[in-house]
Scaffold this motif. Structure first.
Motif, PDB file in Angstrom:
ATOM      1  N   ALA A   1       0.816  -1.158  -0.068  1.00 54.95           N
ATOM      2  CA  ALA A   1       0.159  -0.293   0.046  1.00 54.95           C
ATOM      3  C   ALA A   1       0.984   1.344  -0.044  1.00 54.95           C
ATOM      4  CB  ALA A   1      -1.075   0.157   1.112  1.00 54.95           C
ATOM      5  N   GLU A   2       0.167   2.344  -0.403  1.00 60.99           N
ATOM      6  CA  GLU A   2       1.210   3.717  -0.357  1.00 60.99           C
ATOM      7  C   GLU A   2       0.609   4.545   0.910  1.00 60.99           C
ATOM      8  OE1 GLU A   2       2.184   5.052  -4.537  1.00 60.99           O
ATOM      9  OE2 GLU A   2       0.279   4.226  -4.619  1.00 60.99           O
ATOM     10  N   ASP A   3       1.231   5.161   1.536  1.00 59.97           N
ATOM     11  CA  ASP A   3       1.110   6.149   2.530  1.00 59.97           C
ATOM     12  C   ASP A   3       1.018   7.388   2.109  1.00 59.97           C
ATOM     13  OD1 ASP A   3       3.570   7.466   2.127  1.00 59.97           O
ATOM     14  OD2 ASP A   3       4.667   6.414   3.866  1.00 59.97           O
ATOM     15  N   GLU A   4       0.670   8.492   2.695  1.00 59.93           N
ATOM     16  CA  GLU A   4       0.305   9.762   2.011  1.00 59.93           C
ATOM     17  C   GLU A   4       1.500  10.470   1.406  1.00 59.93           C
ATOM     18  OE1 GLU A   4       1.121  12.158   6.415  1.00 59.93           O
ATOM     19  OE2 GLU A   4      -0.924  11.967   5.794  1.00 59.93           O
ATOM     20  N   ASN A   5       2.663   9.726   1.646  1.00 62.51           N
ATOM     21  CA  ASN A   5       3.725  10.459   0.973  1.00 62.51           C
ATOM     22  C   ASN A   5       4.227   9.710  -0.404  1.00 62.51           C
ATOM     23  OD1 ASN A   5       4.523  12.921   2.965  1.00 62.51           O
ATOM     24  ND2 ASN A   5       5.123  11.096   4.022  1.00 62.51           N
ATOM     25  N   GLY A   6       3.522   8.694  -0.521  1.00 65.67           N
ATOM     26  CA  GLY A   6       3.729   7.951  -1.846  1.00 65.67           C
ATOM     27  C   GLY A   6       4.535   6.724  -1.572  1.00 65.67           C
ATOM     28  N   GLU A   7       5.053   6.626  -0.356  1.00 65.77           N
ATOM     29  CA  GLU A   7       5.997   5.412  -0.183  1.00 65.77           C
ATOM     30  C   GLU A   7       5.134   4.180   0.043  1.00 65.77           C
ATOM     31  OE1 GLU A   7       9.296   5.709   0.325  1.00 65.77           O
ATOM     32  OE2 GLU A   7       9.124   7.915  -0.519  1.00 65.77           O
ATOM     33  N   LEU A   8       5.704   3.161  -0.343  1.00 62.65           N
ATOM     34  CA  LEU A   8       5.058   1.725  -0.185  1.00 62.65           C
ATOM     35  C   LEU A   8       5.603   1.112   1.027  1.00 62.65           C
ATOM     36  CD1 LEU A   8       6.099   0.535  -3.904  1.00 62.65           C
ATOM     37  CD2 LEU A   8       3.802   1.062  -3.281  1.00 62.65           C
ATOM     38  N   TYR A   9       4.386   0.449   1.660  1.00 57.75           N
ATOM     39  CA  TYR A   9       4.812  -0.238   2.494  1.00 57.75           C
ATOM     40  C   TYR A   9       3.922  -1.894   2.618  1.00 57.75           C
ATOM     41  CZ  TYR A   9       0.326   1.296   4.226  1.00 57.75           C
ATOM     42  OH  TYR A   9      -0.980   1.701   4.352  1.00 57.75           O
ATOM     43  N   GLU A  10       4.727  -2.773   3.301  1.00 60.04           N
ATOM     44  CA  GLU A  10       3.830  -3.994   3.204  1.00 60.04           C
ATOM     45  C   GLU A  10       2.674  -4.048   3.938  1.00 60.04           C
ATOM     46  OE1 GLU A  10       6.208  -7.453   3.792  1.00 60.04           O
ATOM     47  OE2 GLU A  10       7.935  -6.756   2.267  1.00 60.04           O
ATOM     48  N   THR A  11       1.527  -4.709   3.713  1.00 57.31           N
ATOM     49  CA  THR A  11       0.107  -4.724   4.288  1.00 57.31           C
ATOM     50  C   THR A  11      -0.068  -6.094   5.202  1.00 57.31           C
ATOM     51  OG1 THR A  11      -0.928  -5.367   2.630  1.00 57.31           O
ATOM     52  CG2 THR A  11      -0.765  -2.924   2.757  1.00 57.31           C
ATOM     53  N   GLY A  12       0.788  -7.165   4.832  1.00 57.66           N
ATOM     54  CA  GLY A  12       0.603  -8.387   5.070  1.00 57.66           C
ATOM     55  C   GLY A  12      -0.482  -9.191   4.375  1.00 57.66           C
TER      56      GLY A  12
END
Length: 317
Positions: free
Chosen positions: A65-76
């Motif tokens: 998923a993407e945070d408000e800054n456009g950075e990707l992170y794992e959601t599980g």
């Protein structure tokens, strides 16, 4: 949770599509392959290049998923493709390449209304900016993904939309027409509801067909033929439902100045009026190359018939 489960039969096709894209195969070629293999969208329609591009650009397919800054992170969440593959595809996008600038998206009044066919071949006109960037409509030329268009008709969007709007507002202002439109709106919404029920029934048939194929000696050819016919009908019905349901946004009553309303109305409201009043606004070739004249020789308006007093086809001046 149902939305987080992966259907392996569908995921396999998406992985193949991602692999082809990573190999820099163009989207039209990928969707042609997906069509040949029988892969369909959630609504049962054929994939289009834009649809597939949006799907492959969704981080959820890699469990991201993407945070408000456009950075990707794992959601599980489940991963149809790996995060590394997704990031590689992201890097291939033009919007992520240095020097790329996306132009402002332009609105088109007739898009999605089904009311602007080509006068020569009947194919729906599509949004097509000119080489100078000004808005325009054209009959799309026939391609493997979108067969049927003749590609011979083009018209400037501003002139076309103004011409139709003048006649639509004149018709909407007539007392006898205004009295009929509320009932007409309800009739079209009721028709959309009936089509929705038919779609639900067809989806049940499609589900039963798959179960029958799995549990009997039905041939693969018979299954594919029946499944294709149901998918085609579901797709066409879904498009018609969306088109008809637009009429709920029509301004029926309480609008003292229609011209002023039209100038400031949201696009969905204007489209609702078109669907409610017009069967079609067929566009024909210009009398001479480069001509910008829009009149009844170029645009033939066919009005919906609501009651005995309504007009059918009017050659407008």
């Amino acid at each position: 949770m149902a939305r987080r489960r992966v259907r392996e039969s569908e995921a396999a096709g998406l992985r193949q599509a991602a692999s082809r894209r990573l190999a820099r195969q163009p989207f039209p070629a990928i969707v042609a392959w997906m069509d040949d293999e029988g892969y369909r969208t959630t609504l049962g329609g054929k994939f289009r290049p834009g649809t597939l591009a949006n799907l492959l650009d969704n981080p959820a397919i890699a469990g991201l998923a993407e945070d408000e800054n456009g950075e990707l992170y794992e959601t599980g969440g489940p991963q149809i493709i790996s995060p590394e593959e997704f990031k590689q595809m992201r890097a291939q996008r033009r919007v992520n390449q240095e020097g790329y600038s996306r132009g402002k998206q332009k609105d088109y009044l007739f898009t999605g209304t089904g009311t602007a066919p080509c006068g020569l071949c009947g194919t729906e006109m599509s949004a097509a900016p000119s080489n100078s960037g000004s808005r325009g409509y054209r009959c799309p030329p026939s391609t493997a993904q979108h067969p049927g268009g003749c590609g011979k008709v083009r018209i400037a969007a501003d002139a076309f939309e103004v011409y139709v709007a003048e006649h639509v507002l004149a018709e909407l202002a007539k007392p006898q027409v205004a009295e009929q439109l509320l009932a007409a709106q309800q009739a079209l919404l009721a028709e959309a509801e009936q089509l929705r029920k038919r779609n639900e029934a067809d989806r049940e048939k499609q589900k039963s067909l798959g179960e029958e194929y799995a549990s009997t000696d039905m041939s693969g050819a018979a299954f594919r033929s029946a499944d294709k016919a149901l998918s085609q009908r579901i797709r066409e019905t879904s498009v018609e439902i969306r088109r008809l349901e637009q009429v709920k946004n029509a301004p029926l009553g309480g609008v003292p100045d229609l011209v002023r309303w039209w100038k400031h109305a949201p696009l969905q409201g204007k489209r609702a009026v078109l669907v409610l009043l017009l069967e079609k606004a067929a566009v024909y070739p210009a009398a001479s190359r480069g001509s910008r004249t829009v009149d009844s020789n170029r645009v033939a308006l066919t009005w919906r018939v609501w009651g005995s007093e309504s007009a059918a086809e009017k050659p407008t001046a």
